[in-house]
Design a protein around this motif. Structure first.
Motif, PDB file in Angstrom:
ATOM      1  N   ARG A 180      41.807  48.574  36.902  1.00 37.18           N
ATOM      2  CA  ARG A 180      41.033  47.435  37.383  1.00 37.18           C
ATOM      3  C   ARG A 180      40.722  46.443  36.255  1.00 37.18           C
ATOM      4  N   ALA A 193      31.122  39.151  41.232  1.00 38.08           N
ATOM      5  CA  ALA A 193      31.552  39.861  42.438  1.00 38.08           C
ATOM      6  C   ALA A 193      32.840  39.279  43.004  1.00 38.08           C
ATOM      7  N   ASP A 194      32.979  37.939  42.892  1.00 39.80           N
ATOM      8  CA  ASP A 194      34.180  37.297  43.398  1.00 39.80           C
ATOM      9  C   ASP A 194      35.420  37.781  42.630  1.00 39.80           C
ATOM     10  N   ALA A 249      36.295  41.243  43.685  1.00 38.49           N
ATOM     11  CA  ALA A 249      36.930  41.248  45.010  1.00 38.49           C
ATOM     12  C   ALA A 249      38.379  40.807  44.910  1.00 38.49           C
ATOM     13  N   ARG A 250      38.631  39.794  44.077  1.00 38.46           N
ATOM     14  CA  ARG A 250      40.014  39.325  43.903  1.00 38.46           C
ATOM     15  C   ARG A 250      40.879  40.400  43.258  1.00 38.46           C
ATOM     16  N   ASP A 273      40.403  43.666  43.423  1.00 38.10           N
ATOM     17  CA  ASP A 273      40.647  44.731  44.395  1.00 38.10           C
ATOM     18  C   ASP A 273      41.691  44.309  45.429  1.00 38.10           C
ATOM     19  N   ALA A 274      41.622  43.041  45.863  1.00 41.20           N
ATOM     20  CA  ALA A 274      42.609  42.547  46.829  1.00 41.20           C
ATOM     21  C   ALA A 274      44.010  42.585  46.229  1.00 41.20           C
ATOM     22  N   GLU A 309      46.177  50.824  45.714  1.00 43.04           N
ATOM     23  CA  GLU A 309      44.802  51.201  46.014  1.00 43.04           C
ATOM     24  C   GLU A 309      44.610  52.684  45.674  1.00 43.04           C
TER      25      GLU A 309
END
Ligand code: ADP
Ligand code: MG
Length: 245
Positions: free
Chosen positions: A85, A104-105, A108-109, A111-112, A120
């Motif tokens: 990550r 957080a953004d 999230a990016r 993880d996407a 994943e």
């Protein structure tokens, strides 16, 4: 967008690339091909501004923070114990700035992107523990997060299994459909023919540059091979040179 004007690059007086002129149009998808040692990596590094030119100019209209570069796998050190990550989050470097933290953004990016490349569940694994195919997927996830306008890829499929190659090729085609400019060093002529509209054929000099069908002719490929055979004649000079590097 990227314009080469009489570009010449030498390593200790040995020209690796000479008198190359041409233009990568905005939104184009270009393969860079040629025999080993023909200057393909040198071309990408020149566009990135990583090398001192011995002649000519490289003009890049894209701002530095909008360019992404994937070096050849052999040039990447992944012994550093970095989790997947964190490695993907490095794609956010231009937004992180001097004082910024990860928000957080960005998470999230990341993880996407990890999801999009099919990794994943691997977020906490260190990059050194991955297979080369998995690690290449991590680097593509980082490119996804980086969201660049100009993407330079040096042998992105080298030593990749066919599933990884197919998945990453889809990402490249997706970037092209989004209007990004992609330049990729490749080896597989059939793959270039099937998926890349433009091709640059190098043999230290420019053999051909244009629509792939017009570049990948027997005559052009033969000429590139003939030029490459001539370099072997002076191999002892080059090898001594490399041994000193
Ligand atoms: P390709 O990527 O097409 O295989 P490169 O651009 O890596 O070719 O290299 C072109 C030529 O320049 C080769 O002969 C290579 O040995 C030489 N070369 C590349 N990098 C260096 C370096 N750092 N020092 C000396 N010679 C180099
Ligand atoms: Mg190379």
């Amino acid at each position: 967008m990227v314009r080469l004007d009489n570009l010449t690059v030498s390593y200790r007086q040995h020209p690796a690339l000479h008198h190359i002129s041409g233009q990568f149009a905005n939104g184009s998808l270009t393969a860079v091909i040629g025999p080993n040692g023909s200057g393909k990596s040198t071309l990408l590094k020149s566009i990135m501004g990583l090398l001192k030119l011995s002649g000519g100019h490289v003009q890049v209209s894209t701002p530095r923070e909008r360019i992404a570069y994937l070096p050849q796998m052999t040039e990447i050190d992944r012994s550093f114990p970095m989790p997947v990550r964190d490695c993907v989050l490095l794609g956010c470097w231009s937004a992180l700035g001097a004082w910024g933290g990860v928000n957080a953004d960005m998470l999230a990016r990341a993880d996407a992107a990890i999801h999009q490349v099919g990794l994943e569940g691997f977020d906490e694994r260190t990059v050194g523990s991955l297979s080369s195919g998995q690690f290449q997927r991590v680097l593509f996830a980082r490119l996804l997060v980086q969201d660049a306008d100009l993407i330079l890829l040096d042998e992105p499929f080298n030593a990749m299994d066919s599933r990884t190659t197919a998945a990453l090729l889809e990402l490249i085609k997706h970037w092209h459909a989004e209007g990004r400019t992609v330049i990729a060093v490749l080896h597989d002529d059939a793959q270039v023919n099937a998926h890349f509209g433009q091709t640059v054929l190098l043999a230290r000099e420019l053999v051909a540059w244009g629509d792939t069908a017009a570049v990948l002719t027997d005559a052009n490929l033969r000429r590139a091979r003939t030029l490459a055979e001539a370099w072997d004649d002076s191999a002892d000079i080059c090898h001594t040179d490399e041994a000193l590097a």
